[in-house]
Design a protein around this motif. Structure first.
Motif, PDB file in Angstrom:
ATOM      1  N   ASN A 144       0.848  -1.188   0.000  1.00 14.69           N
ATOM      2  CA  ASN A 144       0.000   0.000   0.000  1.00 14.69           C
ATOM      3  C   ASN A 144       0.889   1.246   0.000  1.00 14.69           C
ATOM      4  OD1 ASN A 144       0.718   0.712   2.675  1.00 14.69           O
ATOM      5  ND2 ASN A 144      -0.966  -0.473   3.533  1.00 14.69           N
ATOM      6  N   PHE A 145       0.295   2.369  -0.343  1.00 17.12           N
ATOM      7  CA  PHE A 145       1.090   3.581  -0.560  1.00 17.12           C
ATOM      8  C   PHE A 145       1.868   3.975   0.686  1.00 17.12           C
ATOM      9  CE2 PHE A 145       1.767   8.150  -0.587  1.00 17.12           C
ATOM     10  CZ  PHE A 145       2.322   8.356  -1.842  1.00 17.12           C
TER      11      PHE A 145
ATOM     12  N   PRO B  52      -3.510  10.669   3.932  1.00 15.24           N
ATOM     13  CA  PRO B  52      -4.959  10.634   4.175  1.00 15.24           C
ATOM     14  C   PRO B  52      -5.766  10.221   2.944  1.00 15.24           C
ATOM     15  CG  PRO B  52      -3.996  12.580   5.180  1.00 15.24           C
ATOM     16  CD  PRO B  52      -2.918  11.966   4.331  1.00 15.24           C
ATOM     17  N   PHE B  53      -5.240  10.442   1.741  1.00 15.65           N
ATOM     18  CA  PHE B  53      -5.954  10.121   0.501  1.00 15.65           C
ATOM     19  C   PHE B  53      -5.457   8.822  -0.143  1.00 15.65           C
ATOM     20  CE2 PHE B  53      -6.301  14.668   1.099  1.00 15.65           C
ATOM     21  CZ  PHE B  53      -7.631  14.930   0.794  1.00 15.65           C
ATOM     22  N   LEU B  54      -4.167   8.545  -0.026  1.00 20.22           N
ATOM     23  CA  LEU B  54      -3.585   7.419  -0.759  1.00 20.22           C
ATOM     24  C   LEU B  54      -3.008   6.330   0.127  1.00 20.22           C
ATOM     25  CD1 LEU B  54      -1.581   9.553  -3.378  1.00 20.22           C
ATOM     26  CD2 LEU B  54      -3.832   8.507  -3.702  1.00 20.22           C
ATOM     27  N   GLY B  55      -2.914   6.576   1.427  1.00 20.56           N
ATOM     28  CA  GLY B  55      -2.184   5.696   2.323  1.00 20.56           C
ATOM     29  C   GLY B  55      -2.566   4.234   2.256  1.00 20.56           C
TER      30      GLY B  55
ATOM     31  N   ILE C 165      -3.290   2.749  -7.915  1.00 20.94           N
ATOM     32  CA  ILE C 165      -3.499   4.202  -7.829  1.00 20.94           C
ATOM     33  C   ILE C 165      -3.614   4.785  -9.238  1.00 20.94           C
ATOM     34  CG2 ILE C 165      -2.433   6.396  -7.128  1.00 20.94           C
ATOM     35  CD1 ILE C 165      -1.205   4.934  -4.766  1.00 20.94           C
ATOM     36  N   THR C 166      -4.580   5.658  -9.425  1.00 20.82           N
ATOM     37  CA  THR C 166      -4.838   6.270 -10.728  1.00 20.82           C
ATOM     38  C   THR C 166      -4.599   7.780 -10.652  1.00 20.82           C
ATOM     39  OG1 THR C 166      -7.172   6.644 -10.216  1.00 20.82           O
ATOM     40  CG2 THR C 166      -6.582   4.518 -11.218  1.00 20.82           C
TER      41      THR C 166
ATOM     42  N   LEU D 281       6.034   6.741  -6.031  1.00 17.56           N
ATOM     43  CA  LEU D 281       5.501   5.864  -7.071  1.00 17.56           C
ATOM     44  C   LEU D 281       6.579   5.470  -8.083  1.00 17.56           C
ATOM     45  CD1 LEU D 281       1.978   7.458  -7.588  1.00 17.56           C
ATOM     46  CD2 LEU D 281       2.614   5.437  -6.256  1.00 17.56           C
ATOM     47  N   ARG D 282       7.530   6.352  -8.321  1.00 16.45           N
ATOM     48  CA  ARG D 282       8.659   5.978  -9.179  1.00 16.45           C
ATOM     49  C   ARG D 282       9.462   4.852  -8.528  1.00 16.45           C
ATOM     50  NH1 ARG D 282      10.714  10.688  -9.961  1.00 16.45           N
ATOM     51  NH2 ARG D 282      12.235  10.598  -8.260  1.00 16.45           N
ATOM     52  N   TYR D 283       9.642   4.954  -7.204  1.00 20.29           N
ATOM     53  CA  TYR D 283      10.338   3.907  -6.454  1.00 20.29           C
ATOM     54  C   TYR D 283       9.541   2.599  -6.513  1.00 20.29           C
ATOM     55  CZ  TYR D 283      12.181   1.401  -2.376  1.00 20.29           C
ATOM     56  OH  TYR D 283      12.713   0.451  -1.535  1.00 20.29           O
ATOM     57  N   ALA D 284       8.208   2.692  -6.454  1.00 13.19           N
ATOM     58  CA  ALA D 284       7.362   1.499  -6.527  1.00 13.19           C
ATOM     59  C   ALA D 284       7.567   0.772  -7.855  1.00 13.19           C
ATOM     60  CB  ALA D 284       5.893   1.886  -6.348  1.00 13.19           C
ATOM     61  N   VAL D 285       7.682   1.544  -8.938  1.00 13.51           N
ATOM     62  CA  VAL D 285       7.928   0.937 -10.262  1.00 13.51           C
ATOM     63  C   VAL D 285       9.318   0.308 -10.301  1.00 13.51           C
ATOM     64  CG1 VAL D 285       8.195   1.418 -12.725  1.00 13.51           C
ATOM     65  CG2 VAL D 285       6.334   2.486 -11.443  1.00 13.51           C
TER      66      VAL D 285
END
Length: 411
Positions: free
Chosen positions: A106-107, A140-143, A150-151, A182-186
């Motif tokens: 998760n984020f 609070p929005f993406l956690g 995620i879009t 998100l770059r790290y996630a990729v």
């Protein structure tokens, strides 16, 4: 049939033994005294097997009989209880692995992992600011959302909430942090797409506002107000030190005595504390040395040069010096960073080498070719320049016949 009293009173013997109930159920008593309910069955027919149901007294006689009934039905259906248990364990392991992967992907989890990976690249203040930005504006929005789900609209929702507060600068910092996560996630295989990369141009335009600085002609009044101001001496000295060295306030707040060479009159700032991650040398004027000598008397020559007013083991807080400027009447008229611009303006007008000035400010050369051939520290010229700068500031506040033992703000 076995009774509950018999099960309870069974004692260990020299050899393991069993107490039989019926229809394949029995209680096994080990030499150690451990008692386990077991079920004997034949599957395939003619091949005898034993299945351990559970431990007594955790599993009572009544409960063991209920388990036996279920196992008998399983055997009648041609299902081996041992195989069924193994399959169930594997399914449980897979389910837990999936749950763990969901939790790790998760984020919030990825954001904190990314943040940890950046700690050796960032100054402590930067690391703290990025984490606070994520915690307040993104989590609070993406956690709780999976990074691979995620879009762009989800990211936009978080950004619009910040913009609605009128915090356009924070919105830009937030999208930078989200993009980094998100770059790290990729990069780590947790996601295949970075939706934050598609957010260019989505933020409202922010009017550029240059940092406020005291104008050259206003400096005499400002220096007198600073010297006479009702400000804690450590804070006042830190402000003076920042002005005298043209350093960033963060570099001053975390400065330690280990970085100072009073004999050579040099301040060597390590790379990890510099914005550009390159070590930086600052020449110290006679006036700056005098200021340091006073700080040595106040706080000793170990650890932080400018310790916190209320927490001596910590540096001055980020806003202490700024609020001190407010206190002497310079709210919206001066910022600590503005004194670097003032230094640049005055020294350029005085005819000093622009390259030496830029090196003193620890600015990175934007032209890559020029930077490759232009690595000089300009230290001899900077030594002269910093002494000239200190003399200039001294002349604005005091008569020019003051001795070199002068230290800003009389002790």
């Amino acid at each position: 049939m076995l009774t509950a009293i018999q099960a309870r009173n069974a004692k260990p013997k020299e050899k393991a033994y069993k107490l039989t109930d019926n229809k394949g159920l029995f209680l096994h008593i080990a030499t150690s005294g451990k008692k386990t309910w077991r079920y004997r069955y034949e599957l395939p027919p003619g091949k005898e097997s034993t299945f351990v149901i559970g431990e007594y007294p955790v599993l009572s006689l009544e409960a063991a009989r209920a388990e036996r009934v279920a196992l008998r039905e399983m055997v009648k259906a041609g299902v081996n209880p041992a195989d069924a248990r193994k399959q169930k364990r594997q399914e449980t392991i897979r389910a837990r692995k999936a749950e763990r992967q969901i939790a790790e992907n998760n984020f919030e989890a990825v954001a904190r992992e990314w943040h940890q990976q950046q700690l050796n690249r960032w100054a402590p203040a930067t690391a703290k600011a990025v984490l606070v930005c994520l915690e307040r504006n993104a989590l609070p929005f993406l956690g709780d959302k999976q990074v691979d789900q995620i879009t762009p609209p989800m990211v936009l929702e978080a950004l619009r909430a910040i913009e609605n507060r009128g915090a356009l600068g924070i919105a830009r910092k937030t999208i930078q942090a989200i993009n980094g996560v998100l770059r790290y996630a990729v990069q780590t295989g947790k996601a295949t797409y970075n939706p934050a990369a598609d957010m260019r141009g989505v933020l409202k335009a922010q009017k550029v506002q240059h940092r406020t600085m005291v104008l050259p002609e206003e400096m005499p009044g400002f220096l007198k107000a600073l010297t006479a101001g009702d400000i804690h001496l450590t804070t006042k000295s830190a402000i003076w030190f920042t002005i005298l060295t043209a350093a960033r306030s963060g570099e001053v707040r975390y400065a330690t005595w280990a970085e100072i060479d009073l004999e050579k009159r040099l301040w060597s700032i390590p790379a990890e504390r510099m914005k550009m991650k390159s070590p930086h040398i600052v020449s110290l004027s006679k006036q700056t040395v005098a200021l340091l000598e006073r700080m040595k008397i106040l706080h000793g020559d170990k650890g932080l040069i400018f310790p916190g007013v209320h927490y001596p083991n910590k540096p001055l807080s980020e806003n202490t010096m700024l609020y001190a400027l407010y206190r002497i009447g310079y709210h919206s008229k001066a910022t600590m960073h503005g004194f670097r611009a003032l230094f640049s303006t005055i020294t350029n007008e005085a005819g000093f080498n622009p390259d030496a000035i830029e090196r003193q400010l620890a600015h990175r050369e934007k032209n890559a070719v020029r930077a490759a051939y232009h690595r000089s520290e300009y230290l001899p010229e900077r030594i002269k320049m910093m002494q000239w700068w200190a003399d200039h500031l001294q002349s604005l506040e005091y008569d020019t016949d003051m001795t070199t033992k002068w230290a800003p703000g009389k002790p």
